[in-house]
Write a protein that holds these residues in place. Structure first.
Motif, mmCIF file in Angstrom:
data_model
loop_
_atom_site.group_PDB
_atom_site.id
_atom_site.type_symbol
_atom_site.label_atom_id
_atom_site.label_comp_id
_atom_site.label_asym_id
_atom_site.label_seq_id
_atom_site.Cartn_x
_atom_site.Cartn_y
_atom_site.Cartn_z
ATOM 1 N N ARG A 1 0.828 -1.213 0.000
ATOM 2 C CA ARG A 1 0.000 0.000 0.000
ATOM 3 C C ARG A 1 0.861 1.262 0.000
ATOM 4 O O ARG A 1 0.717 2.120 -0.866
ATOM 5 N N CYS A 2 1.774 1.381 0.969
ATOM 6 C CA CYS A 2 2.575 2.613 1.071
ATOM 7 C C CYS A 2 3.965 2.455 0.466
ATOM 8 O O CYS A 2 4.732 3.417 0.422
ATOM 9 N N LEU A 3 4.300 1.219 0.027
ATOM 10 C CA LEU A 3 5.570 0.922 -0.652
ATOM 11 C C LEU A 3 6.789 1.141 0.238
ATOM 12 O O LEU A 3 7.897 1.345 -0.255
ATOM 13 N N THR A 4 6.585 1.101 1.551
ATOM 14 C CA THR A 4 7.703 1.208 2.486
ATOM 15 C C THR A 4 8.376 -0.151 2.624
ATOM 16 O O THR A 4 7.707 -1.172 2.787
ATOM 17 N N ARG A 5 9.700 -0.161 2.547
ATOM 18 C CA ARG A 5 10.467 -1.391 2.748
ATOM 19 C C ARG A 5 10.656 -1.586 4.243
ATOM 20 O O ARG A 5 11.229 -0.728 4.923
ATOM 21 N N LEU A 6 10.166 -2.687 4.774
ATOM 22 C CA LEU A 6 10.156 -2.919 6.213
ATOM 23 C C LEU A 6 10.974 -4.147 6.571
ATOM 24 O O LEU A 6 11.017 -5.122 5.818
ATOM 25 N N ASP A 7 11.607 -4.100 7.749
ATOM 26 C CA ASP A 7 12.242 -5.298 8.280
ATOM 27 C C ASP A 7 11.672 -5.572 9.667
ATOM 28 O O ASP A 7 10.678 -4.970 10.076
ATOM 29 N N SER A 8 12.293 -6.490 10.390
ATOM 30 C CA SER A 8 11.727 -6.940 11.662
ATOM 31 C C SER A 8 11.708 -5.853 12.735
ATOM 32 O O SER A 8 11.024 -6.001 13.749
ATOM 33 N N GLN A 9 12.432 -4.750 12.526
ATOM 34 C CA GLN A 9 12.432 -3.657 13.496
ATOM 35 C C GLN A 9 11.204 -2.755 13.362
ATOM 36 O O GLN A 9 10.991 -1.873 14.194
ATOM 37 N N ALA A 10 10.399 -2.970 12.318
ATOM 38 C CA ALA A 10 9.268 -2.065 12.087
ATOM 39 C C ALA A 10 8.024 -2.784 11.589
ATOM 40 O O ALA A 10 7.111 -2.144 11.080
#
Length: 274
Positions: A114-123
């Motif tokens: 949806r927002c195209l943010t690249r996320l990892d386990s911290q977020a």
């Protein structure tokens, strides 16, 4: 007759259980699952299964803001074996998965569609079955809870780093950089009663150790994988305003040791360069 709309994954799982256990209908499958859940609850209350003990011990060991919302990096198990992963930036469900006990996710990254943010386990926030997702969505509270969960995790993580009790192999300066990047991408206003995890141009902080006010003007470096150095204005207790520059190591030290609190912040924050 009332109907319930379910996602394709849920329907496939119900069909699989129906066929494997020779149920006569989906209603029979659901009743069986509810019965198993109730039995498991009683077993857990009596000190039963290893999975229950794992989930309960995790909740007892971590003093976090929500029982059934956990940032993925500190999740060690699940009460129910099913996790729903959500983006805290836009409140979008990323994926749901069946979790093994104990949970082992050393590296996990994905992009929110949806927002195209690249996320990892911290977020990434893991939501367990007991959390009332639909009710929270109707109340407009879900995204607020996701945001609060992540903020609480970042704050506790840096507090643990300051106390040398952090249980992670990631270098502290790397964690600060990650939290800083996410905070700027999410453009969240940081609460004034919690030490900041970020250093944002346009925001004025108070150094609680010296009582100085620090107005962040702009970054003077363009580090891609580490904190930047910044041009600042120091506002002393005597009312003097002194232009200065903070190197990145000082910024990291102040953030890790929880010395900075927000006093003034602009409407938006600066999105980091990619």
């Amino acid at each position: 007759m009332a109907t319930i709309r379910v996602k394709d994954w849920t329907k496939k799982e119900l069909r699989r259980i129906r066929d494997a256990e020779s149920h006569s209908s989906y209603d029979s499958v659901i009743k069986s699952l509810l019965k198993d859940r109730k039995i498991a609850k009683y077993a857990n209350d009596d000190g039963g299964t290893a999975m229950g003990e794992s989930g309960q011990s995790q909740a007892a060991d971590i003093d976090k803001a929500f029982d059934d919302l956990t940032v993925l990096a500190e999740l060690t198990g699940s009460h129910d074996g099913v996790l729903f992963l959500w983006c805290p930036n836009c409140g979008n469900e990323l994926v749901h998965l069946t979790a093994e006990q104990p949970l082992g996710l050393s590296v996990f990254e994905m992009e929110c569609q949806r927002c195209l943010t690249r996320l990892d386990s911290q977020a990434i926030v893991a939501i367990e079955l007991r959390y009332p997702i639909e009710q929270k969505m109707i109340e407009g509270q879900l995204q607020t809870d996701l945001k609060s969960c992540v903020m609480d995790y970042w704050d506790r993580t840096l507090e643990a780093a300051a106390n040398n009790t952090l249980e992670t192999e990631a270098p502290t300066d790397r964690l600060v950089w990650q939290f800083d990047q996410y905070h700027k991408q999410f453009t969240w206003d940081w609460p004034t009663d919690v030490p900041t995890v970020s250093f944002v141009p346009g925001v004025t902080y108070r150094n609680t150790a010296t009582d100085e006010r620090i107005e962040v003007v702009e970054a003077v470096t363009e580090n891609r994988n580490a904190m930047d150095s910044y041009k600042i204005r120091r506002c002393t207790a005597d009312g003097d305003v002194v232009p200065d520059q903070l190197d990145s190591s000082t910024v990291v030290d102040w953030i890790v040791n929880r010395k900075l609190v927000v006093t003034e912040q602009s409407v938006g924050t600066t999105t980091p360069a990619t």
